[in-house]
Enzyme design. Sequence first.
Site, PDB file in Angstrom:
ATOM      1  N   ARG A  36       3.456 -13.614  -1.354  1.00  0.00           N
ATOM      2  CA  ARG A  36       3.410 -14.638  -0.787  1.00  0.00           C
ATOM      3  C   ARG A  36       4.598 -15.668  -0.967  1.00  0.00           C
ATOM      4  O   ARG A  36       5.136 -16.313  -0.175  1.00  0.00           O
ATOM      5  CB  ARG A  36       2.214 -15.419  -0.521  1.00  0.00           C
ATOM      6  CG  ARG A  36       1.228 -14.912   0.468  1.00  0.00           C
ATOM      7  CD  ARG A  36      -0.218 -15.575   0.309  1.00  0.00           C
ATOM      8  NE  ARG A  36      -0.961 -15.137   1.356  1.00  0.00           N
ATOM      9  CZ  ARG A  36      -2.499 -15.305   1.420  1.00  0.00           C
ATOM     10  NH1 ARG A  36      -3.006 -15.674   0.309  1.00  0.00           N
ATOM     11  NH2 ARG A  36      -3.128 -14.977   2.518  1.00  0.00           N
ATOM     12  N   LYS A 197     -14.788 -11.877   2.495  1.00  0.00           N
ATOM     13  CA  LYS A 197     -15.100 -13.062   3.108  1.00  0.00           C
ATOM     14  C   LYS A 197     -15.805 -12.792   4.289  1.00  0.00           C
ATOM     15  O   LYS A 197     -15.322 -12.879   5.565  1.00  0.00           O
ATOM     16  CB  LYS A 197     -13.528 -13.704   3.451  1.00  0.00           C
ATOM     17  CG  LYS A 197     -12.873 -14.305   2.281  1.00  0.00           C
ATOM     18  CD  LYS A 197     -11.633 -15.072   2.820  1.00  0.00           C
ATOM     19  CE  LYS A 197     -10.619 -15.794   1.518  1.00  0.00           C
ATOM     20  NZ  LYS A 197      -9.441 -16.106   2.018  1.00  0.00           N
ATOM     21  N   GLY A 351      -3.972 -11.567   1.927  1.00  0.00           N
ATOM     22  CA  GLY A 351      -3.425 -11.541   0.597  1.00  0.00           C
ATOM     23  C   GLY A 351      -4.011 -10.422  -0.037  1.00  0.00           C
ATOM     24  O   GLY A 351      -2.822  -9.725  -0.847  1.00  0.00           O
ATOM     25  N   GLY A 374      -7.031 -14.063   7.430  1.00  0.00           N
ATOM     26  CA  GLY A 374      -7.745 -14.877   8.502  1.00  0.00           C
ATOM     27  C   GLY A 374      -7.002 -15.100   9.783  1.00  0.00           C
ATOM     28  O   GLY A 374      -7.314 -15.065  10.706  1.00  0.00           O
TER      29      GLY A 374
HETATM   30  N1  ADP Z   1     -17.928  -3.716  -1.710  1.00  0.00           N
HETATM   31  C1  ADP Z   1     -17.306  -4.704  -2.201  1.00  0.00           C
HETATM   32  N2  ADP Z   1     -17.805  -5.600  -2.929  1.00  0.00           N
HETATM   33  C2  ADP Z   1     -17.504  -6.622  -3.347  1.00  0.00           C
HETATM   34  N3  ADP Z   1     -16.340  -6.980  -3.136  1.00  0.00           N
HETATM   35  C3  ADP Z   1     -15.467  -6.273  -2.555  1.00  0.00           C
HETATM   36  C4  ADP Z   1     -15.893  -5.020  -1.747  1.00  0.00           C
HETATM   37  N4  ADP Z   1     -14.844  -4.583  -1.083  1.00  0.00           N
HETATM   38  C5  ADP Z   1     -13.959  -5.333  -1.278  1.00  0.00           C
HETATM   39  N5  ADP Z   1     -14.336  -6.426  -2.173  1.00  0.00           N
HETATM   40  C6  ADP Z   1     -13.386  -7.351  -2.663  1.00  0.00           C
HETATM   41  O1  ADP Z   1     -12.829  -8.360  -1.310  1.00  0.00           O
HETATM   42  C7  ADP Z   1     -11.645  -9.020  -2.027  1.00  0.00           C
HETATM   43  C8  ADP Z   1     -10.623  -9.330  -0.531  1.00  0.00           C
HETATM   44  O2  ADP Z   1     -11.270  -9.960   0.183  1.00  0.00           O
HETATM   45  P1  ADP Z   1     -10.599 -10.921   1.436  1.00  0.00           P
HETATM   46  O3  ADP Z   1     -10.178 -12.127   0.756  1.00  0.00           O
HETATM   47  O4  ADP Z   1     -11.715 -10.855   2.432  1.00  0.00           O
HETATM   48  O5  ADP Z   1      -9.163  -9.957   1.658  1.00  0.00           O
HETATM   49  P2  ADP Z   1      -7.978 -10.210   2.337  1.00  0.00           P
HETATM   50  O6  ADP Z   1      -7.383 -11.118   1.213  1.00  0.00           O
HETATM   51  O7  ADP Z   1      -7.190  -9.150   2.416  1.00  0.00           O
HETATM   52  O8  ADP Z   1      -8.196 -11.235   3.666  1.00  0.00           O
HETATM   53  C9  ADP Z   1     -11.169  -8.133  -2.990  1.00  0.00           C
HETATM   54  O9  ADP Z   1     -10.792  -8.920  -4.005  1.00  0.00           O
HETATM   55  C10 ADP Z   1     -12.210  -7.024  -3.233  1.00  0.00           C
HETATM   56  O10 ADP Z   1     -12.647  -6.880  -4.707  1.00  0.00           O
HETATM   57  O1  X15 Z   2      -5.760 -16.377   1.387  1.00  0.00           O
HETATM   58  C1  X15 Z   2      -5.798 -16.850   2.556  1.00  0.00           C
HETATM   59  O2  X15 Z   2      -6.488 -16.128   3.543  1.00  0.00           O
HETATM   60  P1  X15 Z   2      -6.864 -14.639   3.684  1.00  0.00           P
HETATM   61  O3  X15 Z   2      -7.547 -14.237   2.326  1.00  0.00           O
HETATM   62  O4  X15 Z   2      -7.589 -14.532   4.974  1.00  0.00           O
HETATM   63  O5  X15 Z   2      -5.598 -13.931   3.736  1.00  0.00           O
HETATM   64  C2  X15 Z   2      -5.291 -18.069   2.877  1.00  0.00           C
HETATM   65  O6  X15 Z   2      -4.449 -18.621   1.671  1.00  0.00           O
HETATM   66  C3  X15 Z   2      -6.140 -19.138   3.489  1.00  0.00           C
HETATM   67  O7  X15 Z   2      -7.313 -19.417   2.298  1.00  0.00           O
HETATM   68  P2  X15 Z   2      -8.586 -19.723   2.595  1.00  0.00           P
HETATM   69  O8  X15 Z   2      -9.383 -18.386   3.563  1.00  0.00           O
HETATM   70  O9  X15 Z   2      -9.256 -20.119   1.203  1.00  0.00           O
HETATM   71  O10 X15 Z   2      -8.532 -20.905   3.672  1.00  0.00           O
END
Ligand code: ADP
Ligand code: X15
Length: 394
Positions: A36, A197, A351, A374
């Site tokens: 990023r 998330k 991310g 997101g």
């Molecule tokens: N089964 C699981 N239980 C708990 N955490 C998980 C599981 N699968 C994935 N994760 C966690 O989800 C996190 C990423 O989630 P998220 O922020 O939603 O993804 P992104 O950043 O790609 O949008 C990672 O740190 C990973 O360790």
């Molecule tokens: O990491 C981010 O989003 P992402 O995990 O959905 O890629 C952005 O920096 C937004 O962060 P936020 O979901 O805490 O508002």
Amino acid sequence: MNKKTVRDVDVKGKRVFCRVDFNVPMENGVITDDTRIRAALPTIRYLIEQGAKVILVSHLGRPKGKVVEELRLNAVAKRLSELLGKQVVKTDEAYGDAVKAAIASMKEGDVLLLENVRFYPGEEKNDPELAKAFAELADIYVNDAFGAAHRAHASTEGIAHYLPAVAGFLMEKEIEVLGKALSNPDRPFTAIIGGAKVKDKIGVIENLLNKVDNLIIGGGLAYTFVKALGHEVGKSLLEEDKIELAKSFMEKAKEKGVNFYMPVDVVVADRFANDANTKVVAIDAIPSDWEALDIGPKTRELYRDVIMKSKLVVWNGPMGVFEMDAFAEGTKAVAQALADAVDTYSVIGGGDSAAAVEKFGLAEKMDHISTGGGASLEFMEGKQLPGVVALNDK
Ligand SMILES: Nc1ncnc2c1ncn2[C@@H]1O[C@H](COP(=O)(O)OP(=O)(O)O)[C@@H](O)[C@H]1O
Ligand SMILES: O=C(OP(=O)(O)O)[C@H](O)COP(=O)(O)O
């Protein structure tokens, strides 16, 4: 994009408040993936070359309106200095007298990084007073934080009402590339949703059901669906109050003729650690005191097949806790399938997903790695992103 960009304003000698998304993954104070930061460099370099006074602004993590020492941006400032080959001064606040003084001493082409804006409760509330305090610091607002464009916060949306407001190059590129891929998608169109998330992402699924041919669920998100099917999930990640919603989505998928793929087997662990005891179990056999931390080998094969037959795949959120090698195989399998599927246009969002692809050395094989998880999902749903809407029209 019908919004003005940095090309449309004269920034020479101007104080430019440039919102970026430096929300990078960190472990023990060390940045584990700087994608990023690198993605924001074209805008930052352009502003420097044009003789702007570059005030960079970001959030890191979710400190919820309080100072959290581990979420200061010091390590980010250091990494950015290295990447730019230029000193980046960092302040310990994001507005106020000390910040004003630091800005007053800036020369053309200087770069300043303010403290994590989420240390202030007004940021996420989009408090107009905080937005005004930010606006007072600068002459022009540039939003290059695509990853946070789905948030209507003081530094992503509010401030745009008080200054000339334009997009940076990363914002422009993301909107163009995602728009092109998604406006008239090649089919079969597959979305893969994982990650942790759950609250943020589960709502997205409803709208995706109107767009995609296949929907694949993995990661921590999956277990709310597993529970909705009536299976026990042990200590796996679960959003109790979203179980009914998950159920309704599975019904809607059936009505719409969308193929809904869920894990058929998982890797469970007796604790959340790389050296935990692990085993592979069927999805209806998760032991009550174990937690599912990755998709199993049969699921990996199933998901690979769907990916190989797709023309467009949008992937958001890892399939397991890929940061630990013991639970990285599911995420690696999806990344590898996308790399092998040469006729499939692959868009990676988020991310952590971007970090995973980078970690496996497969980043080059992807068609587009979006810096927003997101944000790219909401864009894909057809929602207006507040951080983009607030910018000045062309
Ligand atoms: N089964 C699981 N239980 C708990 N955490 C998980 C599981 N699968 C994935 N994760 C966690 O989800 C996190 C990423 O989630 P998220 O922020 O939603 O993804 P992104 O950043 O790609 O949008 C990672 O740190 C990973 O360790
Ligand atoms: O990491 C981010 O989003 P992402 O995990 O959905 O890629 C952005 O920096 C937004 O962060 P936020 O979901 O805490 O508002």
